[in-house]
Design an enzyme around this catalytic site. Structure first.
Site, short mmCIF file in Angstrom:
data_model
loop_
_atom_site.label_atom_id
_atom_site.label_comp_id
_atom_site.label_asym_id
_atom_site.label_seq_id
_atom_site.Cartn_x
_atom_site.Cartn_y
_atom_site.Cartn_z
N GLY A 1 80.60 -34.12 21.87
CA GLY A 1 79.99 -32.86 22.28
C GLY A 1 78.86 -33.12 23.26
O GLY A 1 78.85 -34.11 23.98
N GLY B 1 74.98 -31.14 25.13
CA GLY B 1 74.17 -29.95 25.36
C GLY B 1 73.83 -29.81 26.82
O GLY B 1 74.57 -30.24 27.70
N PRO C 1 68.32 -28.43 14.42
CA PRO C 1 69.37 -28.81 13.47
C PRO C 1 70.33 -29.86 14.01
O PRO C 1 70.81 -30.71 13.25
CB PRO C 1 70.08 -27.47 13.20
CG PRO C 1 69.02 -26.45 13.40
CD PRO C 1 68.18 -26.96 14.53
N ALA C 2 70.61 -29.85 15.31
CA ALA C 2 71.55 -30.82 15.87
C ALA C 2 71.00 -32.24 15.83
O ALA C 2 71.76 -33.20 15.90
CB ALA C 2 71.90 -30.43 17.31
N ASN C 3 69.68 -32.39 15.72
CA ASN C 3 69.06 -33.72 15.69
C ASN C 3 68.72 -34.18 14.28
O ASN C 3 68.06 -35.21 14.12
CB ASN C 3 67.81 -33.75 16.57
CG ASN C 3 68.14 -33.90 18.04
OD1 ASN C 3 69.20 -34.41 18.39
ND2 ASN C 3 67.24 -33.46 18.91
N ASP D 1 61.70 -32.37 20.17
CA ASP D 1 62.98 -31.65 20.22
C ASP D 1 63.62 -31.61 18.83
O ASP D 1 64.81 -31.87 18.67
CB ASP D 1 63.92 -32.31 21.23
CG ASP D 1 65.10 -31.42 21.59
OD1 ASP D 1 65.02 -30.19 21.37
OD2 ASP D 1 66.12 -31.94 22.10
N TYR E 1 76.24 -44.97 14.91
CA TYR E 1 76.97 -43.79 14.49
C TYR E 1 76.64 -43.51 13.02
O TYR E 1 76.68 -44.40 12.17
CB TYR E 1 78.47 -44.00 14.65
CG TYR E 1 79.31 -42.88 14.07
CD1 TYR E 1 79.29 -41.61 14.64
CD2 TYR E 1 80.12 -43.11 12.95
CE1 TYR E 1 80.06 -40.59 14.11
CE2 TYR E 1 80.89 -42.09 12.42
CZ TYR E 1 80.86 -40.83 13.00
OH TYR E 1 81.62 -39.81 12.47
#
Length: 688
Positions: free
Chosen positions: A24, A26, A142-144, A139, A95
């Site tokens: 994905g 951003g 939630p994505a981090n 930053d 990962y």
């Protein structure tokens, strides 16, 4: 584009790393999962998008990443390395087998209170460790926050600061329309470009906590622009109204994290961790030092933050608004731009030469191409000075109150449906200029010009060739049967003369006389170039230097045949003013407005002349072409002043008072606007 990026990245990685799939991305990066053969492990590769990478220094970026890579903590995803190869800039990290909090929220909605507290505690511990080592995340979102088994890990520490610092003062990310951080979770002080510290991370984590516990963003249902504005101005709905099962102590702590004033939040992640423990332990009677501290009034804090909204791009020019709060409100509420399909603007070309001697070449290319299109006819062409002034206004208008793309933002401000943009490159001793024509509304590229090349030592010859080829191609593309001629026009001035012209114009807009010397130098360098002569005459006359203005206008007359239409109309206007011929000055102002479509300033000039000779209806007709929420109307009260003046002249005092009050509301410090309201109220005419 993604496939091309993946192929380019794989070729750089070689055989040791194999890209498995894209994860994905951003607004700033694309994310890939790769397998490292030697260690038989998976790693994540985040590739900075080319338009962002082009705005940062690779070496400074790598240095900042190296500092962040020193963070070693159980709840921090470490950075392995940062690489600059060719035109790609990327960094790698391990990962994490699991999912991000963003995925969790999207999949299942609100997080149970117990689990949310666990995620918060792990995240706060990560922040506390990083803050103690001098690293602010900037930053948090939630994505981090990554969830793996029973732990939460925070990713991308140091990345936002690396991008911001690597941008530098003269190549910052605002020039490509990007701000560092995620507006949906950004602290108010970060949104407006103020310096940030660890308390900005606490605000962002508060926004994440609110979303975890309620299942909805703190300002759900708003556009990106509205969310960013809400973080600065609006008080969120109390968390307990959205999540009644959350205890009052925990809800109050989350709301304190979301205070607009950094001094009213928990002052450190360590403080926050202690307060969280106290909030979820019912028997505890702990009251934190921060909670007992006096707080600033929210309205005052919001106002003080908004005062910086239009200064994100750096130092303010003379036309930067004095009342930032009212102007910010106007930006939030203004309607979408009305685009004219037959109006074209040539945005200043992007200058990628890196040659300081050619710094003004991008503006110069746009200027000459616009003049060529204007001479060819068939299109409404925004003149170069309007494009230049509008560009400065756009630069002082922060995203998300304008389009990210600077050229598109300039087009929207001027109501232009067609945008011509280009880039100038230097390859050794040669210059190469590319250009394209784009439909602003759809984003469709209508025409791509064959690049023009030539020796770097003779840039004006290249611009002349560009103008002729571009005008011919653009006119023929729109009307294949049209026959046209460019006619007589001045030779393209030297880069040095044009550079002095720009400095002279900048001096004028700063409101001082420093520009005179630059304009005089431009005239001395190139005596056949009419624009600096006309502009110097304009600035001298409007400062009352009539004798000097008269001599300059006499000189301008000798160059009339090679003047651009706007210069010719302005010369006529100035000469009429010198003769005290109001009717001729009005006619010239009308012509100036006709040849400067998209300008918010030329209708104001016409209105001022009309009012000076008692033509209020003409003034009102001119003001119908003004959008009070665009251009230099964001910087001064002229529109409202002229509207009020026209209605006073017509004896319509109620309307006059309405406009004068609107001007005072927008610019309370401006005596020009205040004087109308004061005089109307004193006379009592508004009561009639």
């Amino acid at each position: 584009m993604v496939l091309e990026l993946r192929e380019k990245l794989q070729s750089l990685l070689g055989d040791d790393l194999t890209i498995e799939r894209e994860l994905g991305g951003g607004g700033m990066a694309r994310v890939f999962l790769a397998h490292e053969r030697e260690l038989d492990r998976r790693i994540v590769i985040k590739v900075i998008l080319p338009d962002v990478a082009g705005a940062v220094s690779a070496e400074r970026f790598k240095r900042e990443i190296q500092l962040a890579a020193k963070l070693q903590h159980p709840h921090i995803v470490p950075v392995i390395n940062a690489v600059s190869a060719g035109d790609l800039l990327y960094y790698t990290m391990p990962y994490v087998d699991g999912e991000s909090l963003a995925m969790r929220l999207s999949r299942a909605g609100a997080v149970p209170v117990g689990e949310a507290i666990h995620i918060l505690r792990d995240s706060i511990r990560a922040l506390a460790y990083a803050h103690r080592h001098g690293v602010v995340h900037r930053d948090i979102k939630p994505a981090n926050i990554l969830l793996s088994e029973d732990s939460a890990l925070v990713a991308d520490f140091g990345i936002a600061k690396a991008l911001s610092d690597a941008g530098g003062a003269d190549r910052g990310l605002t020039t490509v329309g990007l701000s560092v951080g995620t507006p949906a979770y950004m602290a108010p002080e970060q949104s407006v470009g103020d310096a940030v510290d660890q308390r900005a991370d606490i605000y962002s984590l508060g926004a994440v906590a609110y979303e975890m516990l309620s299942g909805a963003h703190v300002f759900a249902g708003k556009t990106a622009q509205q969310v960013m504005a809400a973080h600065v101005m609006e008080t969120p709905a109390p968390l307990q109204t959205k999540a009644p099962l959350v205890s009052a102590a925990l809800a109050n702590l989350v709301m304190r994290c979301l205070e607009k004033d950094p001094n009213s939040r928990p002052q450190s992640a360590d403080d926050l961790l202690h307060e969280l423990d106290a909030a979820v332990t019912p028997s505890s009677g702990t009251v934190s030092v921060a909670s007992a501290r006096g707080r600033s009034r929210p309205v005052a804090i919001a106002a003080s933050i908004l005062l910086a909204l239009l200064l994100l791009g750096g130092g303010a020019l003379a036309f930067t608004p004095k009342d930032k709060l009212a102007t910010a409100m106007a930006l939030m509420r203004r309607k979408p731009a009305q685009l004219h399909t037959n109006r074209v603007i040539v945005a200043p070309f992007t200058n990628d030469t890196g040659n300081p001697k050619l710094a003004s070449l991008g503006s110069m290319a746009a200027d000459w191409l616009a003049q060529g299109l204007s001479r060819a006819g068939g299109l409404e062409v925004v003149d170069a000075r309007t494009a230049m002034v509008t560009g400065d206004v756009v630069d002082k208008t922060p995203w998300p109150f304008r389009s990210r793309d600077r050229g598109k933002a300039i087009a929207e401000e001027t109501g232009s449906g067609i945008l011509i943009s280009g880039t100038i490159y230097q390859d050794g001793d040669s210059l190469r200029i590319s250009a394209k024509m784009t439909d602003v509304l759809s984003g469709k590229v209508l025409l791509v010009l064959t690049p023009i090349s030539g020796p770097a030592a003779a840039p004006t010859k290249i611009l002349d060739a560009l103008t002729k080829r571009a005008v011919a191609n653009i006119v023929q593309a729109r009307d294949p049967d049209r026959v046209f001629a460019l006619g007589e026009y001045s030779e393209i001035p030297s880069v040095e003369a044009y550079d002095e012209l720009l400095k002279g114009i900048e001096g004028y807009f700063r409101g001082d006389t420093s520009g005179y010397a630059h304009l005089e130098k431009a005239i001395a360098i190139d005596s056949s170039y009419p624009t600096p002569v006309v502009f110097l005459a304009f600035s001298r006359l409007y400062r009352g230097d009539f004798a000097i203005a008269k001599k300059l206008l006499a000189r301008a007359e000798t160059l009339r045949n090679v003047m651009a239409p706007a210069d010719r109309a302005m010369t006529d206007h100035l000469e009429a003013l010198m003769r005290a011929d109001g009717s001729a000055a009005l006619a010239a102002a009308q012509q100036f407005m006709a040849v400067t479509p998209g300008s918010q300033e030329s209708p104001l000039l016409l209105a001022s002349v009309a009012l000076s000779i008692s033509r209020p209806h003409t003034a009102l007709a001119a003001l119908e072409h003004v959008d009070p929420d665009r251009g230099l109307n964001l910087a001064g009260p002229f529109y409202w002043t002229y509207e009020a003046g026209a209605y006073i002249a017509l004896g319509k005092f109620r309307q006059a008072l309405d406009f004068s009050r609107a001007g005072v509301k927008r610019f309370p410090d401006e005596r020009m606007a205040n004087s109308y309201e004061e005089s109307l109220a004193a006379l009592g005419k508004w009561m009639s």
